[in-house]
Design a protein around this motif. Structure first.
Motif, PDB file in Angstrom:
ATOM      1  N   GLU A  96       0.363  16.274  -5.398  1.00 47.81           N
ATOM      2  CA  GLU A  96       0.727  15.883  -4.033  1.00 47.81           C
ATOM      3  C   GLU A  96       0.400  14.412  -3.827  1.00 47.81           C
ATOM      4  N   TYR A  97       1.027  13.843  -2.775  1.00 49.24           N
ATOM      5  CA  TYR A  97       0.786  12.425  -2.515  1.00 49.24           C
ATOM      6  C   TYR A  97      -0.544  12.208  -1.810  1.00 49.24           C
ATOM      7  N   TYR A  98      -1.376  11.314  -2.353  1.00 50.62           N
ATOM      8  CA  TYR A  98      -2.527  10.836  -1.588  1.00 50.62           C
ATOM      9  C   TYR A  98      -1.979  10.002  -0.435  1.00 50.62           C
ATOM     10  N   ASN A  99      -2.689  10.028   0.693  1.00 48.35           N
ATOM     11  CA  ASN A  99      -2.179   9.332   1.872  1.00 48.35           C
ATOM     12  C   ASN A  99      -3.251   8.414   2.456  1.00 48.35           C
ATOM     13  N   PHE A 100      -3.633   7.401   1.675  1.00 46.74           N
ATOM     14  CA  PHE A 100      -4.648   6.464   2.173  1.00 46.74           C
ATOM     15  C   PHE A 100      -4.047   5.445   3.138  1.00 46.74           C
ATOM     16  N   SER A 101      -2.733   5.432   3.222  1.00 51.86           N
ATOM     17  CA  SER A 101      -2.055   4.433   4.057  1.00 51.86           C
ATOM     18  C   SER A 101      -1.715   4.987   5.439  1.00 51.86           C
ATOM     19  N   GLY A 102      -1.832   6.306   5.603  1.00 55.65           N
ATOM     20  CA  GLY A 102      -1.453   6.905   6.877  1.00 55.65           C
ATOM     21  C   GLY A 102       0.047   7.029   7.065  1.00 55.65           C
ATOM     22  N   TRP A 136      -9.173  -3.470   5.027  1.00 59.87           N
ATOM     23  CA  TRP A 136      -9.478  -2.074   5.304  1.00 59.87           C
ATOM     24  C   TRP A 136      -8.243  -1.237   5.004  1.00 59.87           C
ATOM     25  N   ASP A 137      -8.377   0.107   5.033  1.00 55.84           N
ATOM     26  CA  ASP A 137      -7.175   0.928   4.927  1.00 55.84           C
ATOM     27  C   ASP A 137      -7.238   2.059   5.945  1.00 55.84           C
ATOM     28  N   ALA A 138      -6.288   2.952   5.885  1.00 59.72           N
ATOM     29  CA  ALA A 138      -6.186   3.986   6.920  1.00 59.72           C
ATOM     30  C   ALA A 138      -7.027   5.208   6.591  1.00 59.72           C
ATOM     31  N   ALA A 139      -7.782   5.136   5.485  1.00 60.36           N
ATOM     32  CA  ALA A 139      -8.587   6.299   5.095  1.00 60.36           C
ATOM     33  C   ALA A 139     -10.071   5.965   5.102  1.00 60.36           C
ATOM     34  N   GLY A 140     -10.444   4.953   5.895  1.00 61.40           N
ATOM     35  CA  GLY A 140     -11.855   4.702   6.132  1.00 61.40           C
ATOM     36  C   GLY A 140     -12.528   3.711   5.207  1.00 61.40           C
ATOM     37  N   LEU A 141     -11.785   3.105   4.292  1.00 61.32           N
ATOM     38  CA  LEU A 141     -12.388   2.092   3.435  1.00 61.32           C
ATOM     39  C   LEU A 141     -12.373   0.766   4.212  1.00 61.32           C
ATOM     40  N   TYR A 142     -13.554   0.289   4.662  1.00 57.61           N
ATOM     41  CA  TYR A 142     -13.653  -0.914   5.487  1.00 57.61           C
ATOM     42  C   TYR A 142     -14.434  -1.965   4.714  1.00 57.61           C
ATOM     43  N   GLN A 143     -13.759  -3.041   4.309  1.00 57.69           N
ATOM     44  CA  GLN A 143     -14.380  -3.992   3.382  1.00 57.69           C
ATOM     45  C   GLN A 143     -14.492  -5.405   3.926  1.00 57.69           C
ATOM     46  N   VAL A 144     -14.465  -5.549   5.259  1.00 58.81           N
ATOM     47  CA  VAL A 144     -14.629  -6.898   5.821  1.00 58.81           C
ATOM     48  C   VAL A 144     -15.995  -7.420   5.379  1.00 58.81           C
ATOM     49  N   GLY A 145     -15.994  -8.580   4.703  1.00 61.27           N
ATOM     50  CA  GLY A 145     -17.231  -9.163   4.207  1.00 61.27           C
ATOM     51  C   GLY A 145     -17.527  -8.825   2.762  1.00 61.27           C
ATOM     52  N   HIS A 146     -16.915  -7.775   2.235  1.00 60.76           N
ATOM     53  CA  HIS A 146     -17.162  -7.475   0.822  1.00 60.76           C
ATOM     54  C   HIS A 146     -15.915  -7.031   0.075  1.00 60.76           C
ATOM     55  N   PHE A 147     -14.787  -7.524   0.492  1.00 61.67           N
ATOM     56  CA  PHE A 147     -13.551  -7.295  -0.270  1.00 61.67           C
ATOM     57  C   PHE A 147     -13.678  -8.054  -1.594  1.00 61.67           C
ATOM     58  N   PRO A 148     -13.320  -7.402  -2.725  1.00 67.03           N
ATOM     59  CA  PRO A 148     -13.461  -8.103  -4.022  1.00 67.03           C
ATOM     60  C   PRO A 148     -12.607  -9.379  -4.002  1.00 67.03           C
ATOM     61  N   ASN A 204       0.809  -1.215   0.000  1.00 72.14           N
ATOM     62  CA  ASN A 204       0.000   0.000   0.000  1.00 72.14           C
ATOM     63  C   ASN A 204       0.843   1.267   0.000  1.00 72.14           C
ATOM     64  N   HIS A 205       2.085   1.175   0.518  1.00 77.35           N
ATOM     65  CA  HIS A 205       2.959   2.352   0.499  1.00 77.35           C
ATOM     66  C   HIS A 205       4.404   1.890   0.468  1.00 77.35           C
ATOM     67  N   THR A 206       5.335   2.833   0.327  1.00 78.63           N
ATOM     68  CA  THR A 206       6.751   2.490   0.347  1.00 78.63           C
ATOM     69  C   THR A 206       7.464   3.358   1.380  1.00 78.63           C
ATOM     70  N   ALA A 207       8.740   3.062   1.575  1.00 76.79           N
ATOM     71  CA  ALA A 207       9.542   3.780   2.574  1.00 76.79           C
ATOM     72  C   ALA A 207       9.910   5.190   2.117  1.00 76.79           C
ATOM     73  N   GLU A 208       9.461   5.603   0.921  1.00 77.68           N
ATOM     74  CA  GLU A 208       9.828   6.943   0.451  1.00 77.68           C
ATOM     75  C   GLU A 208       8.993   8.054   1.087  1.00 77.68           C
ATOM     76  N   GLY A 209       7.897   7.672   1.768  1.00 81.89           N
ATOM     77  CA  GLY A 209       7.120   8.662   2.516  1.00 81.89           C
ATOM     78  C   GLY A 209       6.520   9.753   1.633  1.00 81.89           C
ATOM     79  N   ASN A 210       6.302  10.924   2.227  1.00 82.54           N
ATOM     80  CA  ASN A 210       5.679  12.022   1.486  1.00 82.54           C
ATOM     81  C   ASN A 210       6.741  12.908   0.827  1.00 82.54           C
TER      82      ASN A 210
END
Lengths: 714, 113
Positions: free
Chosen positions: A314-320, A394-406, A284-290
Motif C-alpha cells: 500500500e502507499y505510505y502517505n507522509f504527504s497527506g 517538515w512534512d504532513a506526518a509529523g516530521l518537524y525539522q526546523v533547525g535540524h534539517f540535514p 514529495n508526492h505526485t498527482a497519481e494519488g493513492n
C-alpha cells in the motif's frame, strides 16, 4: 571541414522498420525524447515491465497513429531506447505502453490499457489553456511532446545574489496578473508577470519565488463552492503531473505549445532586472494519488521504484495527499537530480523551495535517515553548486525539522518559528521578548554553526492568512472551500484588532495599519532572508480564508486597484518600499555571521546590544512587551562593509513608552527613519535628527527605526 | 498547408512577401528559399501580412534568417505582423530580436533614407 558542416554520422540511418516506421536501436541516455540526426531517440526506464511500446499520436488526435514495440535487442539493462526517423516533431505527441504484472502486494501495478506519460517529458499538452474543459474520456490526457530547446538566452547570467542579501517575494504566476485590474496584455500568464517587472523593481525585491510551475491539472479538484456551486480548482498546483514540463496553462502561448519559450523569456527579463527566480517544487508526492488515483506515468512504469510502499504494497502517505515519492531510491534520486539540473541549466532558474522537504530524508520504508543521500547529493552537485536550496523542513506526518534539517552547509529553511514568534509578539502575547530577540538575530539557537542565510524569515506565505487578514480576523473563514470550514490551519496567532472582518472604525483601521507595518518592520530588519507574500505590501485580503488552494478568483488574485489609482493602499505600499530600501542600504542587517554581542572589529561597540525602556537594560521578563536593539554599523557584513549604527524598537504594549536610547560614539546623533505610528518613512539619507538626543517616545503598538550618524549633513 | 513566397524590388529594398502558415512542415523549405536573399545589396523586408500563424518552428526559421543576416551585416525587417503573430512573438521574447515595422510604406521610406 569546419564545425559548420558537421560530418554525417554513420548511425544516422535506420536499421529496420517497425509498423511502417524506420527505426534503429537508440542510446539509453538521456532519458526522455531527444532529437538526433534524422530522428528522435526515445528512452524509458522500467525494471519490472515485461514489454514496452512507444505510442505515437498526431497532435490532438483521439487515437494513436502508431504503436511501436521496443524489440528485445533495443533494451539496455532496464532501459528501452529506440530512434525513430522521419517524425514531424511539432505535430507529435508520444507516450508509452508498459506490460507487466498487476500484483499490488508485490508493488506492481502495470496496466497495459493505459498510455503512460514520459516521466522525463519536457513539454506536456492536454491542459493547454487554464480551466478549459477537456475531453474527460481522452485515452491519453497528459501528452508528452518534444520542445525546441534552442532559446536564445543572449548573454543572460544569473544575478548570483548572496543568499543573505535576498528579499524574496512569493507569488503565483496566474494570481499575480489574472485580476481584471492588472492591465497586462495576457492576464494570468508568464508573459503577464513579465509585464509587471517594473512594479517588482520599484518595490525593491530581488527574488521571486513562484508557486509550482511544473505541469499540473488545475481540474483535478472534484469539489464545488457550496454557496455558489462554482467549480473549485487545484489553484496552487501542489500536485505535479510532469516534473520537467512548465505549466502550459500559465503561458499565453500554451495553446501553441510555446510555454517553454515564454517561461524562459520571463526568467531572462527578470534576470535583466536583477531579480532571481526560485521555483517552489513538489517532490514529495505526485498527482497519481493513492490506490484509487489515476495512472498517469510512474505507477504504470515502475510503481515500486517511484513510490514508498508498505510491506503489503500500500502507499505510505507522509504527504497527506495519498502517495509519497520514494526519494532516496537510487533511481528516484537520479530523477530528482536530473530534474533540478534541467531547470537550472535549461531555464536558468536560481533556486528551489522544496515543499514538505522533510520527506526527502525518509528512507524507502519511511524512516528518517541521518545522512539522506538525496539531500547530500543535491548539496554537492556541480550544476546546482550556486543554486539556492530552501526546505520547508517538515512534512504532513509529523516530521518537524526546523533547525535540524540535514543541510550540508547549503540548505536554508523556511523558519516557521520566526513566523509564530513575530505574530504572537506583535499581537501582544506576553513572554516573548527573549524569543523575538533570538529570531531577529537570525535564530542562532536553531542555526548554530550555519550562516544567517539558513533562516528564511517570513510572517505570511501562500499557506495561511494574508498580512491584512492576520490583523483583521481572529478565526479562519474557509466555508468557500467546500469542506464545511474544516480545512486550513487553526493556530494562526491572529488578532482582528477589535472587529472581525472589514471595519469602518477609524481606530480599528489605524491599529491594523500599524500592526501590519510593525510586522513588516520586524521582518525586514531581522537577520536572515526575508520573504514577503505578494500583495501584503498593499494589504490584499482573502476575506479571512487561510487556505485558498482551490480559489481561482478574486479571493486569490492580486487586486491591482490596491497598488495603483484612486483606491490604492499607498501608505502601506510606500512604507514597505521604504523598509526594503532600508534593508538594502544597510548591510549591517545582512551579515552572514550571527551577531555575538561582542565587539569583533574594535569599534568600541558590540555587534548587537539589547535594550528595553532603559538603555542597556533589556527586560526579558514574562510581562514585558518592549524590545529594542542596536546594531553597530562597523560590524556590517562581518566588518567588511561600512555602515551606520541602527536602533530598532518594538512596543507591542497597548501603552506608550518613553525609551532611553543607547549612547552613540562621539559626534553621532540619532536620526528617525521610520515610526510605524506615522504615515510615511523618511527618505533614506535625509532622515531628521531627533529633537531629544537621548530619548524616544514610542506609541502603543508601534515600532521605530533610528539611524546613528554624524550630526551634520551626510 | 503551404507557404507561398514572392519577391520584388522596391528601390534599394527587396520585399519578400509570405503567404500561408509557417510551421514545421513549411519552415524548412522556407528557410532554404529565404536565405539567398540575405547578403544581397540593400535591405530585406519580410512581409508577413499574408501569414495567419507562425509556429515555434516557424519563429525559429525567422530567427535563423535574422542571425545569418547579422553575420553578414545585412538588415532584415519584419513588416505587417498580424495581431496574433505579434502577440505570440512578444510573449515568447522573439519580438525583441527583430526590427519590426507596422507598415510597408514606412519601412520602405526608412530603407530609402
Amino acid at each position: 571541414m569546419t564545425v559548420e558542416d558537421l560530418r554525417e554520422r554513420v548511425d544516422g540511418y535506420p536499421t529496420r522498420r517497425i509498423n511502417g516506421y524506420r527505426v534503429r536501436a537508440g542510446r539509453p541516455f538521456p532519458y526522455g525524447a531527444h532529437p538526433v540526426p534524422g530522428g528522435i531517440t526515445f528512452s524509458v526506464y522500467s525494471d519490472r515491465a515485461t514489454s514496452m511500446s512507444l505510442v505515437l499520436f498526431e497532435r490532438g488526435a483521439k487515437r494513436p497513429v502508431a504503436e511501436l514495440p521496443f524489440p528485445p535487442e533495443f533494451r539496455v539493462g532496464s532501459v528501452y531506447a529506440m530512434t525513430v526517423f522521419g517524425l514531424d516533431v511539432e505535430n507529435l505527441e508520444y507516450g508509452f505502453r508498459a506490460e507487466g504484472p498487476f500484483d499490488p502486494a508485490a508493488g506492481d501495478r502495470f496496466d497495459a490499457a493505459k498510455v503512460l506519460s514520459d516521466p522525463y517529458a519536457r513539454l506536456v499538452s492536454g491542459r493547454d489553456v487554464w480551466g478549459a474543459e477537456p475531453d474527460w474520456d481522452d485515452v491519453y490526457p497528459y501528452r508528452a511532446r518534444i520542445p525546441d530547446d534552442d532559446f536564445d538566452w543572449g548573454d543572460d547570467t544569473p544575478p548570483g545574489i548572496p543568499t543573505e542579501d535576498l528579499v524574496i517575494y512569493e507569488t503565483h504566476v496566474r494570481g499575480f496578473t489574472r485580476h481584471p485590474s492588472s492591465g497586462v496584455s495576457a492576464p494570468g500568464t508568464y508573459a503577464g508577470l513579465r509585464e509587471k517587472i517594473p512594479y517588482l523593481r520599484r518595490l525593491g525585491v530581488n527574488c521571486v519565488e513562484l508557486l509550482p510551475v511544473f505541469e499540473f491539472d488545475e481540474l483535478d479538484n472534484p469539489r464545488t463552492d457550496p454557496r455558489t456551486g462554482d467549480r473549485l480548482y487545484n489553484y496552487w498546483g501542489y500536485n505535479t503531473v510532469s516534473f520537467f514540463a512548465p505549466k502550459a496553462g500559465y503561458a499565453a502561448t500554451g495553446r501553441f505549445g510555446m510555454q517553454a519559450d515564454e517561461f524562459k523569456s520571463l526568467v531572462k527579463e527578470l534576470h535583466r532586472a536583477g531579480i532571481e527566480v526560485v521555483l517552489d517544487v513538489v517532490f514529495n508526492h505526485t498527482a497519481e494519488g493513492n490506490e484509487q488515483g489515476p495512472t498517469i506515468s510512474f505507477r504504470g512504469l515502475d510503481n515500486a521504484t517511484y513510490y514508498m510502499l508498505t510491506p503489503r504494497g500500500e502507499y505510505y502517505n507522509f504527504s497527506g495527499t495519498g502517495n509519497t515519492v520514494n526519494c532516496n531510491h537510487p533511481v528516484v534520486r537520479d530523477f530528482v537530480l536530473s530534474c533540478l539540473r534541467y531547470w537550472v541549466a535549461e531555464y536558468h532558474v536560481d533556486g528551489f523551495r522544496f515543499d514538505l522537504a522533510a520527506i526527502l530524508d525518509r528512507a524507502p520504508d519511511g524512516t528518517p535517515l541521518p545522512n539522506p543521500p538525496l539531500l547530500e547529493q543535491l548539496a554537492h552537485d556541480p550544476v546546482l553548486r550556486h543554486t539556492k536550496l530552501i526546505a520547508e523542513a517538515w512534512d504532513a506526518a509529523g516530521l518537524y525539522q526546523v533547525g535540524h534539517f540535514p543541510n550540508y552547509g547549503r540548505w536554508s529553511e523556511w523558519n516557521g518559528k520566526f513566523r509564530d514568534a513575530v505574530r504572537r509578539f506583535v499581537k501582544g502575547d506576553a513572554g516573548l521578548v527573549g524569543e523575538l530577540a533570538t529570531r531577529m538575530a537570525g535564530s542562532p539557537d536553531l542555526y548554530q554553526g550555519r550562516t544567517s542565510s539558513a533562516s528564511v524569515n517570513f510572517v505570511t506565505a501562500h499557506d495561511g492568512f494574508t498580512l491584512n487578514d492576520l490583523v483583521s480576523y481572529n478565526d479562519k473563514h474557509n466555508e468557500a472551500n467546500g469542506e464545511g470550514g474544516a480545512d486550513g490551519a487553526d493556530d494562526n496567532h491572529s488578532w482582528n484588532c477589535g472587529e472581525e472582518g472589514p471595519s469602518a472604525d477609524p481606530h480599528v483601521r489605524a491599529l491594523r495599519m500599524r500592526q501590519m507595518k510593525n510586522m513588516l518592520l520586524i521582518l525586514l530588519t531581522s537577520q536572515g532572508v526575508p520573504m514577503l507574500l505578494a500583495g501584503d505590501e498593499v494589504g490584499r485580503t482573502q476575506l479571512g480564508n487561510n487556505n485558498t488552494y482551490c480559489q481561482d478568483n478574486e479571493l486569490s488574485w492580486f487586486d491591482w486597484g490596491l497598488a495603483e489609482g484612486p483606491t490604492a493602499n499607498t501608505e502601506l505600499l510606500e512604507f514597505t518600499r521604504a523598509l526594503i530600501a532600508f534593508r538594502r542600504a544597510h548591510p549591517v542587517l545582512r551579515s552572514a555571521g550571527h551577531p555575538t554581542g561582542s565587539d569583533r572589529v574594535g569599534s568600541g561597540l558590540p555587534d548587537i546590544s539589547w535594550h528595553g525602556v532603559r538603555a542597556g537594560a533589556p527586560d526579558w521578563s514574562s510581562h514585558c512587551r518592549v524590545l529594542a536593539l542596536m546594531r553597530c554599523g562597523r560590524h556590517a557584513k562581518d566588518g567588511t562593509e561600512p555602515d551606520e549604527n541602527v536602533y530598532l524598537a518594538v512596543n507591542a504594549h497597548w501603552e506608550a513608552h518613553d525609551l532611553e536610547l543607547p549612547r552613540l560614539p562621539a559626534g553621532e546623533v540619532w536620526h528617525l527613519f521610520a515610526d510605524t505610528s506615522q504615515a510615511a518613512a523618511h527618505p533614506l539619507g535625509a532622515e531628521p535628527a531627533l529633537e531629544h538626543p537621548g530619548r524616544y517616545h514610542l506609541g502603543p503598538h508601534s515600532a521605530v527605526i533610528l539611524v546613528g550618524r554624524s550630526a551634520g549633513p551626510r | 498547408m503551404t507557404v507561398k513566397l514572392t519577391s520584388r524590388m522596391e528601390g534599394a529594398a527587396c520585399v519578400v512577401a509570405l503567404e500561408g502558415e509557417v510551421n514545421s512542415t513549411t519552415s524548412g523549405g522556407l528557410q532554404a528559399q529565404l536565405l539567398p536573399f540575405i547578403g544581397q545589396e540593400g535591405r530585406v523586408l519580410i512581409d508577413l501580412s499574408g501569414v495567419s500563424y507562425i509556429s515555434s518552428a516557424g519563429l525559429r526559421t525567422l530567427l535563423i534568417v535574422h542571425r545569418r543576416a547579422q553575420q553578414v551585416r545585412a538588415r532584415v525587417t519584419l513588416v505587417g505582423l498580424s495581431e496574433e503573430v505579434r502577440f505570440v512573438m512578444s510573449a515568447t521574447g522573439f519580438l525583441d530580436f527583430f526590427e519590426v515595422t507596422d507598415d510597408l510604406d514606412d519601412a520602405l521610406e526608412r530603407a530609402g533614407g
